[in-house]
Design a protein around this motif. Structure first.
Motif, PDB file in Angstrom:
ATOM      1  N   TYR A  39      41.675  37.132  42.336  1.00  0.00           N
ATOM      2  CA  TYR A  39      41.268  36.590  41.033  1.00  0.00           C
ATOM      3  C   TYR A  39      42.224  37.119  39.977  1.00  0.00           C
ATOM      4  O   TYR A  39      42.223  38.309  39.662  1.00  0.00           O
ATOM      5  CB  TYR A  39      39.822  36.971  40.725  1.00  0.00           C
ATOM      6  N   ASN A  41      43.494  37.757  36.443  1.00  0.00           N
ATOM      7  CA  ASN A  41      42.845  37.949  35.147  1.00  0.00           C
ATOM      8  C   ASN A  41      43.887  37.919  34.021  1.00  0.00           C
ATOM      9  O   ASN A  41      44.181  38.923  33.389  1.00  0.00           O
ATOM     10  CB  ASN A  41      42.088  39.277  35.156  1.00  0.00           C
ATOM     11  N   GLU A  61      40.254  34.060  36.173  1.00  0.00           N
ATOM     12  CA  GLU A  61      39.172  34.422  35.258  1.00  0.00           C
ATOM     13  C   GLU A  61      39.770  34.578  33.870  1.00  0.00           C
ATOM     14  O   GLU A  61      40.561  35.492  33.638  1.00  0.00           O
ATOM     15  CB  GLU A  61      38.484  35.704  35.699  1.00  0.00           C
ATOM     16  N   ASN A  68      34.227  41.217  33.916  1.00  0.00           N
ATOM     17  CA  ASN A  68      34.183  39.759  33.844  1.00  0.00           C
ATOM     18  C   ASN A  68      34.682  39.121  35.132  1.00  0.00           C
ATOM     19  O   ASN A  68      34.152  38.099  35.582  1.00  0.00           O
ATOM     20  CB  ASN A  68      35.026  39.272  32.662  1.00  0.00           C
ATOM     21  N   VAL A  69      35.710  39.721  35.740  1.00  0.00           N
ATOM     22  CA  VAL A  69      36.236  39.202  37.002  1.00  0.00           C
ATOM     23  C   VAL A  69      35.200  39.356  38.110  1.00  0.00           C
ATOM     24  O   VAL A  69      34.969  38.431  38.899  1.00  0.00           O
ATOM     25  CB  VAL A  69      37.544  39.927  37.394  1.00  0.00           C
ATOM     26  N   ARG A  72      32.468  36.707  37.991  1.00  0.00           N
ATOM     27  CA  ARG A  72      32.862  35.398  38.522  1.00  0.00           C
ATOM     28  C   ARG A  72      32.986  35.428  40.050  1.00  0.00           C
ATOM     29  O   ARG A  72      32.561  34.501  40.734  1.00  0.00           O
ATOM     30  CB  ARG A  72      34.183  34.938  37.902  1.00  0.00           C
TER      31      ARG A  72
END
Length: 323
Positions: A39, A41, A61, A68-69, A72
């Motif tokens: 992911y 970021n 993300e 926050n990552v 998700r």
């Protein structure tokens, strides 16, 4: 999502172009049956492209911050076992099998990759990080009466039930602390697996700010102690206020016994306000503790629902493979 991975390797990344190819390759070799997800970021280098070239499934993300990552990743991916790892090549992929087996075969909900019991203090060249990790571990284990050996490690394995019932509230690096306290508070099965740790390779820069992120972590510990142990937290505050009230009251009472007079009315009023505040604080803790108990009951139902969803996913995937 209908797709269910047996093992999902989750790698949150921000500007890890120097190491991400090696990390993805190492985990694909160590766990050939796993799906490796990276992911990205908001990296400003070519981290995402390099991860995809190495064979990872790359997603993005837009909201900055590790918390926050993680939110998700946990929302989008279904797996029987999740392994979360940093993309900086400081953790050995060879340990992934041991972490995954604890979840898949020994009913662990969270497996902690314990760096502090092996090579962390000799490999890590940042003394304040060493002190901070020790302080956080001591604080959590003392306040929450647990025995997690490494609170801040970025190498963990999780069960489906943990991932789908964990409410991600933190936005940044405090997420590891939040995960640990959630597992302890919800009486989940926690295992520690000792792993080797190596410092970042030359040219790779840590995204963790020793002081600002360290204060955020300590603030998070205090907040979570208040939220998860309100009777203990507000009981201590109430005890302090009661002691302060007694401190103000003793000289006034002593003078009254000696002379029969109360000349210091302001002091007596402050004493009364402190006593009232102590009682209100204590009752606030009692009320909040009752709400926490009700929340734990509701969580058990959510846990059963998550377990049932996992069973249905396994059944659905088994049927689709047999057709």
């Amino acid at each position: 999502m209908n797709h269910l991975d047996k093992v999902a390797v989750l790698i949150p990344c921000y500007n890890e172009s120097r190491t991400i190819e090696k990390v993805v390759t190492d985990f694909k070799r160590a766990l050939p049956e796993a799906s490796v997800y990276v992911y990205d970021n908001n990296s400003t280098d070519n981290t995402g492209a390099l991860a995809e070239k190495a064979g990872a499934i790359v997603r993005t993300e837009p909201l900055q911050g590790k918390g926050n990552v993680v939110r998700r990743m946990f929302r989008e991916i279904d797996a029987l076992c999740y392994i979360m790892i940093d993309g900086d090549d400081t953790y050995p992929a060879e340990a992934a099998r041991a972490l995954a087996d604890e979840v898949l075969f020994h009913q662990a909900d969270m497996v902690v990759g314990d760096r502090l019991s092996s090579t962390y203090f000799s490999q890590n060249k940042r003394p304040f990080h060493n002190f901070g990790n020790t302080l956080v571990r001591f604080s959590i284990n003392r306040l929450f009466k647990t025995k997690i050996r490494d609170i801040m490690t970025g190498y963990r394995a999780f069960s489906y039930e943990f991932v789908k019932t964990f409410p991600v509230l933190s936005k940044g690096f405090e997420i590891e602390t939040e995960m640990s306290i959630h597992a302890v508070d919800k009486n989940m099965v926690i295992k520690n697996v000792v792993i080797d740790y190596r410092d970042r390779p030359l040219g790779s820069v840590s995204k963790l700010n020793t002081f600002s992120d360290g204060f955020k972590v300590l603030k998070t510990i205090l907040r979570l102690y208040r939220d998860y142990r309100p009777l203990s937290f507000f009981g201590l505050v109430s005890l302090f206020l009661a002691a302060l009230s007694g401190l103000f009251f003793l000289p006034v009472f002593g003078e009254y016994l000696a002379t029969g007079l109360v000349p210091r009315y302001p002091t007596l009023i402050v004493c009364g306000f402190c006593a009232i505040a102590a009682l209100l604080t204590l009752f606030s803790g009692v009320i909040l503790q009752t709400l926490i108990r009700k929340n734990r009951q509701d969580f058990e139902f959510r846990l059963m629902e998550a377990h049932e969803r996992r069973r249905q996913l396994v059944h659905r995937c088994t049927n689709s493979q047999s057709k």
